[in-house]
Design a protein around this motif. Structure first.
Motif, PDB file in Angstrom:
ATOM      1  N   GLU A   1      -9.146   1.960  -6.136  1.00  0.00           N
ATOM      2  CA  GLU A   1      -8.664   1.630  -7.483  1.00  0.00           C
ATOM      3  C   GLU A   1      -9.806   1.306  -8.434  1.00  0.00           C
ATOM      4  OE1 GLU A   1      -4.671  -0.730  -8.888  1.00  0.00           O
ATOM      5  OE2 GLU A   1      -6.037  -1.784  -7.544  1.00  0.00           O
ATOM      6  N   SER A   2     -10.831   0.621  -7.917  1.00  0.00           N
ATOM      7  CA  SER A   2     -11.948   0.184  -8.757  1.00  0.00           C
ATOM      8  C   SER A   2     -13.038   1.247  -8.906  1.00  0.00           C
ATOM      9  CB  SER A   2     -12.564  -1.089  -8.175  1.00  0.00           C
ATOM     10  OG  SER A   2     -13.136  -0.816  -6.903  1.00  0.00           O
ATOM     11  N   GLY A   3     -12.896   2.364  -8.175  1.00  0.00           N
ATOM     12  CA  GLY A   3     -13.886   3.425  -8.281  1.00  0.00           C
ATOM     13  C   GLY A   3     -15.044   3.302  -7.315  1.00  0.00           C
ATOM     14  N   ARG A   4     -14.997   2.279  -6.443  1.00  0.00           N
ATOM     15  CA  ARG A   4     -16.074   2.130  -5.460  1.00  0.00           C
ATOM     16  C   ARG A   4     -15.896   3.106  -4.297  1.00  0.00           C
ATOM     17  NH1 ARG A   4     -15.696  -4.093  -4.313  1.00  0.00           N
ATOM     18  NH2 ARG A   4     -13.599  -3.753  -5.157  1.00  0.00           N
ATOM     19  N   ALA A   5     -14.726   3.726  -4.216  1.00  0.00           N
ATOM     20  CA  ALA A   5     -14.470   4.770  -3.227  1.00  0.00           C
ATOM     21  C   ALA A   5     -13.750   5.917  -3.924  1.00  0.00           C
ATOM     22  CB  ALA A   5     -13.616   4.240  -2.080  1.00  0.00           C
ATOM     23  N   ASP A   6     -14.010   7.143  -3.476  1.00  0.00           N
ATOM     24  CA  ASP A   6     -13.377   8.325  -4.053  1.00  0.00           C
ATOM     25  C   ASP A   6     -12.059   8.658  -3.372  1.00  0.00           C
ATOM     26  OD1 ASP A   6     -15.604   9.187  -5.883  1.00  0.00           O
ATOM     27  OD2 ASP A   6     -16.677   9.220  -3.976  1.00  0.00           O
ATOM     28  N   ALA A   7     -11.858   8.113  -2.158  1.00  0.00           N
ATOM     29  CA  ALA A   7     -10.640   8.378  -1.412  1.00  0.00           C
ATOM     30  C   ALA A   7     -10.394   7.241  -0.434  1.00  0.00           C
ATOM     31  CB  ALA A   7     -10.752   9.708  -0.659  1.00  0.00           C
ATOM     32  N   PHE A   8      -9.151   7.119   0.010  1.00  0.00           N
ATOM     33  CA  PHE A   8      -8.766   6.111   0.990  1.00  0.00           C
ATOM     34  C   PHE A   8      -7.955   6.836   2.060  1.00  0.00           C
ATOM     35  CE2 PHE A   8      -5.726   2.226   1.605  1.00  0.00           C
ATOM     36  CZ  PHE A   8      -6.246   1.992   2.867  1.00  0.00           C
ATOM     37  N   VAL A   9      -8.419   6.784   3.296  1.00  0.00           N
ATOM     38  CA  VAL A   9      -7.761   7.483   4.402  1.00  0.00           C
ATOM     39  C   VAL A   9      -6.970   6.475   5.239  1.00  0.00           C
ATOM     40  CG1 VAL A   9      -8.112   8.912   6.457  1.00  0.00           C
ATOM     41  CG2 VAL A   9      -9.574   9.209   4.456  1.00  0.00           C
ATOM     42  N   MET A  10      -5.660   6.749   5.384  1.00  0.00           N
ATOM     43  CA  MET A  10      -4.801   5.808   6.107  1.00  0.00           C
ATOM     44  C   MET A  10      -3.456   6.457   6.382  1.00  0.00           C
ATOM     45  SD  MET A  10      -4.542   3.000   7.613  1.00  0.00           S
ATOM     46  CE  MET A  10      -6.272   2.650   7.312  1.00  0.00           C
ATOM     47  N   ASP A  11      -2.571   5.763   7.106  1.00  0.00           N
ATOM     48  CA  ASP A  11      -1.209   6.237   7.349  1.00  0.00           C
ATOM     49  C   ASP A  11      -0.521   6.476   6.012  1.00  0.00           C
ATOM     50  OD1 ASP A  11      -1.962   5.622   9.895  1.00  0.00           O
ATOM     51  OD2 ASP A  11      -0.569   3.968  10.164  1.00  0.00           O
ATOM     52  N   ASP A  12       0.231   7.578   5.932  1.00  0.00           N
ATOM     53  CA  ASP A  12       0.786   7.974   4.643  1.00  0.00           C
ATOM     54  C   ASP A  12       1.755   6.943   4.046  1.00  0.00           C
ATOM     55  OD1 ASP A  12       2.827   8.459   6.456  1.00  0.00           O
ATOM     56  OD2 ASP A  12       3.067  10.584   5.954  1.00  0.00           O
ATOM     57  N   TYR A  13       2.544   6.258   4.894  1.00  0.00           N
ATOM     58  CA  TYR A  13       3.500   5.299   4.349  1.00  0.00           C
ATOM     59  C   TYR A  13       2.797   4.056   3.796  1.00  0.00           C
ATOM     60  CZ  TYR A  13       2.877   2.473   8.540  1.00  0.00           C
ATOM     61  OH  TYR A  13       2.336   1.708   9.533  1.00  0.00           O
ATOM     62  N   ILE A  14       1.643   3.701   4.389  1.00  0.00           N
ATOM     63  CA  ILE A  14       0.867   2.578   3.855  1.00  0.00           C
ATOM     64  C   ILE A  14       0.287   2.954   2.503  1.00  0.00           C
ATOM     65  CG2 ILE A  14      -1.230   1.190   4.187  1.00  0.00           C
ATOM     66  CD1 ILE A  14      -0.653   1.177   7.168  1.00  0.00           C
ATOM     67  N   LEU A  15      -0.248   4.175   2.408  1.00  0.00           N
ATOM     68  CA  LEU A  15      -0.780   4.658   1.131  1.00  0.00           C
ATOM     69  C   LEU A  15       0.322   4.679   0.069  1.00  0.00           C
ATOM     70  CD1 LEU A  15      -2.963   7.670   2.377  1.00  0.00           C
ATOM     71  CD2 LEU A  15      -3.746   5.374   1.761  1.00  0.00           C
ATOM     72  N   ALA A  16       1.488   5.187   0.441  1.00  0.00           N
ATOM     73  CA  ALA A  16       2.598   5.293  -0.518  1.00  0.00           C
ATOM     74  C   ALA A  16       3.016   3.912  -1.019  1.00  0.00           C
ATOM     75  CB  ALA A  16       3.780   6.003   0.127  1.00  0.00           C
ATOM     76  N   GLY A  17       3.067   2.936  -0.117  1.00  0.00           N
ATOM     77  CA  GLY A  17       3.464   1.588  -0.506  1.00  0.00           C
ATOM     78  C   GLY A  17       2.461   0.928  -1.433  1.00  0.00           C
ATOM     79  N   LEU A  18       1.177   1.110  -1.137  1.00  0.00           N
ATOM     80  CA  LEU A  18       0.136   0.529  -1.984  1.00  0.00           C
ATOM     81  C   LEU A  18       0.120   1.167  -3.365  1.00  0.00           C
ATOM     82  CD1 LEU A  18      -2.638   0.328   0.744  1.00  0.00           C
ATOM     83  CD2 LEU A  18      -1.613  -1.633  -0.427  1.00  0.00           C
ATOM     84  N   ILE A  19       0.326   2.489  -3.408  1.00  0.00           N
ATOM     85  CA  ILE A  19       0.375   3.191  -4.692  1.00  0.00           C
ATOM     86  C   ILE A  19       1.579   2.720  -5.511  1.00  0.00           C
ATOM     87  CG2 ILE A  19       0.803   5.450  -5.770  1.00  0.00           C
ATOM     88  CD1 ILE A  19      -0.919   6.682  -3.524  1.00  0.00           C
ATOM     89  N   ALA A  20       2.730   2.593  -4.856  1.00  0.00           N
ATOM     90  CA  ALA A  20       3.961   2.184  -5.559  1.00  0.00           C
ATOM     91  C   ALA A  20       3.821   0.794  -6.169  1.00  0.00           C
ATOM     92  CB  ALA A  20       5.139   2.219  -4.596  1.00  0.00           C
TER      93      ALA A  20
END
Length: 288
Positions: free
Chosen positions: A188-207
């Motif tokens: 979110e802050s731009g210190r990483a270009d991508a975040f690799v993780m389980d898709d449902y965890i990614l979806a929850g954090l994005i939501a």
């Protein structure tokens, strides 16, 4: 140095005396009238904090029902459930040493972990994917070359990233968050270009982010991961009690209702795991 080694030896000895070569969690629960559930603070729909010592999530609900069934089977008028927040790094040691009796987070069942702990039957099967900013132009793992990639310390995603890097010659920099929320903050802050993780965890954090439209889940899946509730090794009676309760929820349709309550739907692999309950490790899914 000698003092440190002595302390470690005493801790191990105490754990051994407490559980012996054959752990008996049911006896521990019955004698104490209490049980400790390991919970996560930011593991997407599986387990997360509501603040003030309260938790929620699919696995939190599943474990709550499991412990309710165990309370009835033990004839306990009351069962005191204590909650112990765990991280990707300390969850296995805390189960091993008896601090946590049942870990209800987002742990992948794999062959390496099965050497140290046991898993209940698989309750959810997820894909490991990548989350990026929507305007990043990144649509595949190959485009992570020379990028900074966030992942959470102590998760299987780290291993998957390294395997993928060696296989495809992709050179990227890994940056680590102490938990999933911290890893997402790196993206979110731009210190990483991508975040690799389980898709449902990614979806929850994005939501739950400030700007959900600013992120997307993309790229080919890195692997299938069977997610399961974790318990101590060599405790067949407790494992059977936990498995029987979960299998009962599978057959009654309760498990699917709990999953839907937290915004998730069972995919084909999850449905297969429910139709044929098993505790197969992730390596078995890789053979498909």
């Amino acid at each position: 140095m000698k003092k440190t080694m002595l302390v470690q030896a005493l801790v191990l000895a105490a754990a051994s005396l407490a559980f012996g070569a054959h752990a008996d969690t049911l006896k521990k629960i019955k004698d104490s009238g209490s049980v400790t559930m390991g919970v996560r603070e930011s593991s997407g729909a599986m387990s997360y904090t509501l603040g003030d010592g309260k938790y929620a999530g699919f696995h939190f609900d599943v474990c709550s029902r499991v412990l309710g069934d165990i309370q009835k089977s033990l004839g306990l008028a009351k069962l005191d459930i204590k909650y112990q927040p765990v991280t990707s790094q300390n969850r296995i040691p805390l189960v091993q040493n008896g601090t946590v009796d049942i870990e209800c987070g987002s742990t992948t069942n794999n062959a390496t972990r099965q050497k140290d702990v046991s898993f209940a039957v698989t309750t959810f099967v997820t894909e490991v994917r990548i989350a990026v900013k929507a305007n990043s132009g990144i649509t595949s793992i190959a485009q992570l070359k020379d990028k900074s990639v966030a992942t959470t310390t102590g998760t299987t995603s780290v291993q998957l990233l390294r395997k993928h890097e060696r296989a495809n010659g992709i050179d990227f920099k890994e940056v680590f968050g102490k938990d999933h929320a911290d890893s997402f903050l790196l993206l979110e802050s731009g210190r990483a270009d991508a975040f690799v993780m389980d898709d449902y965890i990614l979806a929850g954090l994005i939501a739950r982010s400030k700007n959900p439209a600013g992120f997307k889940i993309t790229g080919e899946p890195l692997s299938l991961e069977p997610i399961a509730i974790m318990i101590r090794k060599d405790d067949p009676a407790f494992k059977k009690a936990v498995d029987d309760s979960i299998i009962g929820m599978m057959k009654s349709g309760e498990l699917e209702k709990l999953l839907a309550k937290h915004g998730l739907q069972p995919g084909a692999d999850t449905k297969a795991a429910w139709a044929h309950p098993n505790d197969k490790p992730a390596e078995e899914y890789a053979k498909k």
